[in-house]
Enzyme design. Structure first.
Site, short mmCIF file in Angstrom:
data_model
loop_
_atom_site.label_atom_id
_atom_site.label_comp_id
_atom_site.label_asym_id
_atom_site.label_seq_id
_atom_site.Cartn_x
_atom_site.Cartn_y
_atom_site.Cartn_z
N ASN A 13 1.53 -1.04 -0.29
CA ASN A 13 0.15 0.26 -0.01
C ASN A 13 0.63 1.37 -0.24
O ASN A 13 1.32 1.03 0.97
CB ASN A 13 -1.06 -0.33 1.62
CG ASN A 13 -1.77 1.35 1.12
OD1 ASN A 13 -1.78 2.17 0.54
ND2 ASN A 13 -2.16 1.25 2.94
N TRP A 14 0.93 1.64 -1.30
CA TRP A 14 1.86 3.20 -1.29
C TRP A 14 1.40 4.14 -0.20
O TRP A 14 2.17 5.19 -0.62
CB TRP A 14 2.25 3.42 -2.80
CG TRP A 14 3.62 2.33 -3.32
CD1 TRP A 14 3.47 0.93 -2.78
CD2 TRP A 14 3.68 2.23 -4.50
NE1 TRP A 14 3.92 0.50 -3.82
CE2 TRP A 14 4.77 1.22 -4.94
CE3 TRP A 14 4.06 3.62 -5.89
CZ2 TRP A 14 5.03 0.71 -6.16
CZ3 TRP A 14 4.30 2.63 -6.77
CH2 TRP A 14 4.80 1.55 -7.05
N LYS A 15 0.46 3.69 -0.66
CA LYS A 15 -0.69 5.50 0.66
C LYS A 15 -0.05 6.93 -0.51
O LYS A 15 -0.33 6.15 -1.92
CB LYS A 15 0.20 5.81 1.41
CG LYS A 15 0.13 4.33 2.64
CD LYS A 15 0.29 4.87 3.78
CE LYS A 15 0.53 3.55 4.95
NZ LYS A 15 0.00 3.81 5.67
N HIS A 99 -9.51 0.47 4.36
CA HIS A 99 -8.44 1.19 4.78
C HIS A 99 -8.63 1.84 5.87
O HIS A 99 -9.38 3.25 6.35
CB HIS A 99 -7.22 1.88 4.56
CG HIS A 99 -5.98 1.91 4.72
ND1 HIS A 99 -5.40 2.92 5.96
CD2 HIS A 99 -4.71 0.95 4.96
CE1 HIS A 99 -4.24 2.50 6.83
NE2 HIS A 99 -4.41 0.97 5.18
N GLU A 101 -6.90 3.69 7.43
CA GLU A 101 -6.59 6.16 6.85
C GLU A 101 -7.80 6.80 6.43
O GLU A 101 -8.53 7.85 6.58
CB GLU A 101 -5.39 6.23 6.32
CG GLU A 101 -3.74 5.53 7.31
CD GLU A 101 -3.11 5.60 6.79
OE1 GLU A 101 -2.84 5.25 5.29
OE2 GLU A 101 -2.17 4.57 7.82
N GLU A 171 -6.00 -5.08 10.08
CA GLU A 171 -4.57 -4.53 10.03
C GLU A 171 -5.43 -3.61 11.28
O GLU A 171 -5.78 -2.34 11.74
CB GLU A 171 -5.19 -3.10 9.05
CG GLU A 171 -4.18 -3.92 7.79
CD GLU A 171 -3.51 -2.72 7.16
OE1 GLU A 171 -2.34 -3.57 6.59
OE2 GLU A 171 -3.98 -1.77 6.65
N GLY A 177 1.83 1.94 10.89
CA GLY A 177 2.98 3.22 10.39
C GLY A 177 3.33 3.48 11.98
O GLY A 177 3.63 4.63 11.39
N SER A 217 2.76 -2.43 10.03
CA SER A 217 4.84 -2.26 10.15
C SER A 217 5.40 -3.75 10.11
O SER A 217 6.33 -4.19 10.99
CB SER A 217 4.85 -1.74 12.01
OG SER A 217 4.32 -1.20 12.17
N GLY A 238 2.66 -1.28 4.02
CA GLY A 238 2.98 0.34 3.69
C GLY A 238 4.10 0.58 3.23
O GLY A 238 4.47 0.63 2.85
N GLY A 239 5.11 1.02 5.22
CA GLY A 239 6.34 1.48 4.48
C GLY A 239 6.86 0.82 4.10
O GLY A 239 7.89 1.65 2.69
C1 PEP Z 1 -0.86 -0.11 5.59
O1 PEP Z 1 -0.92 0.90 5.49
O2 PEP Z 1 -2.18 -1.33 4.90
C2 PEP Z 1 0.18 -0.68 6.49
C3 PEP Z 1 0.72 -2.02 7.47
O3 PEP Z 1 1.29 1.03 6.87
P1 PEP Z 1 2.71 0.30 7.42
O4 PEP Z 1 3.11 -0.93 7.09
O5 PEP Z 1 3.11 1.20 7.13
O6 PEP Z 1 1.83 -0.21 8.79
#
Ligand code: PEP
Length: 256
Positions: A13-15, A99, A101, A171, A177, A217, A238-239
């Site tokens: 997930n590049w956000k 998601h 966010e 999640e 994040g 994470s 994500g990251g």
């Molecule tokens: C996400 O955006 O779904 C996510 C899990 O982010 P991160 O891996 O950065 O926690």
């Protein structure tokens, strides 16, 4: 083992990161690292404006492309929105829905998540449906109630046949994040619980085939332990998905 009937899905997930040119560059760096890694499905979910570049750059690779949201109406006066048909015609195969966010910052509700899920499935997209509890909900011992409610509300009206195009991403919001990962045991416990919710809705056999990812994470260092768990069928990342070498290590960890 039931896990063997499911193929893991590693989705990035590049956000709101990367321009179109940066998208091409990132995928060109990632693609050689994923060559032959066919033990899991690999997806990159980019911003809408990057999808065309992502589709072009992934041609001839084992990387598939997803969006990060989709509107529930087919067309009309919905300024700024993107329909499922638009995504499908481009060649996009996956879409993240619900998601945290979007739930936290953009007014997404269980009801709108459900509408998006149904619209996406009707168009043939594969849905990555996100569910997960906030920290205070975990601390108050209501994690299972929250994820059960989110899962059931999101899937209202979705048939058992359509479930072959649904992936659930567990999640925990407190782990996204933040660098805080759920322990492998915590993640496994909730992913197994989600599967029991799916079994209540669709029967044991159908529930065995739905991939349930963990997200929060996940990184090159912790992926193997998480992915080894019986009910964790991949990750939503994500990251670490923005760093090709790290994302490739997670993909490698999902090969067994
Ligand atoms: C996400 O955006 O779904 C996510 C899990 O982010 P991160 O891996 O950065 O926690």
């Amino acid at each position: 083992m039931n896990k063997s009937v499911r193929k893991a899905v590693i989705a990035g997930n590049w956000k709101m990161n990367k321009t179109p040119a940066q998208t091409t560059a990132l995928i060109q760096e990632l693609a050689p690292l994923t060559k032959g890694q066919d033990g899991c499905d690999i997806v990159v979910c980019t911003p809408f404006v990057d999808l065309a570049n992502a589709l072009e750059a992934t041609k001839g690779t084992n990387i598939k492309v997803g969006a990060q949201n989709v509107h529930f109406e087919a067309a009309g006066a919905f300024t700024g929105e993107i329909s499922a048909e638009m995504l499908c015609e481009m060649g996009v195969e996956y879409v993240i829905i619900g998601h945290s966010e979007r739930r936290q910052y953009f007014g997404e509700t269980d009801e709108t998540v459900n509408k998006r899920v149904k619209a996406a499935l009707a168009s043939g997209l594969t849905v990555i449906l996100c569910v997960g509890e906030m920290l205070d909900e975990r601390e108050n011992g209501i994690t299972n109630e929250i994820v059960a409610m989110q899962t059931k509300m999101a899937l209202l009206g979705v048939t058992a046949d359509q479930m072959n195009k649904v992936i659930i991403a567990y999640e925990p919001v407190w782990a996204i994040g933040t660098g805080k990962t759920a322990t492998a045991d915590q993640a496994e416990e909730v992913c197994a619980f989600i599967r029991s919710v799916l079994a209540d809705l669709y029967g044991e056999e159908a529930a065995k085939t739905v991939p349930v990812q963990y997200g929060g994470s996940m990184n090159a260092g912790n992926a193997a332990e998480l992915l080894a768990k019986e009910n964790i069928d991949g990750g939503l990342i994500g990251g670490a998905s923005l760093k090709p070498a790290d994302f490739a290590k997670i993909i490698q960890a999902a090969q067994n």
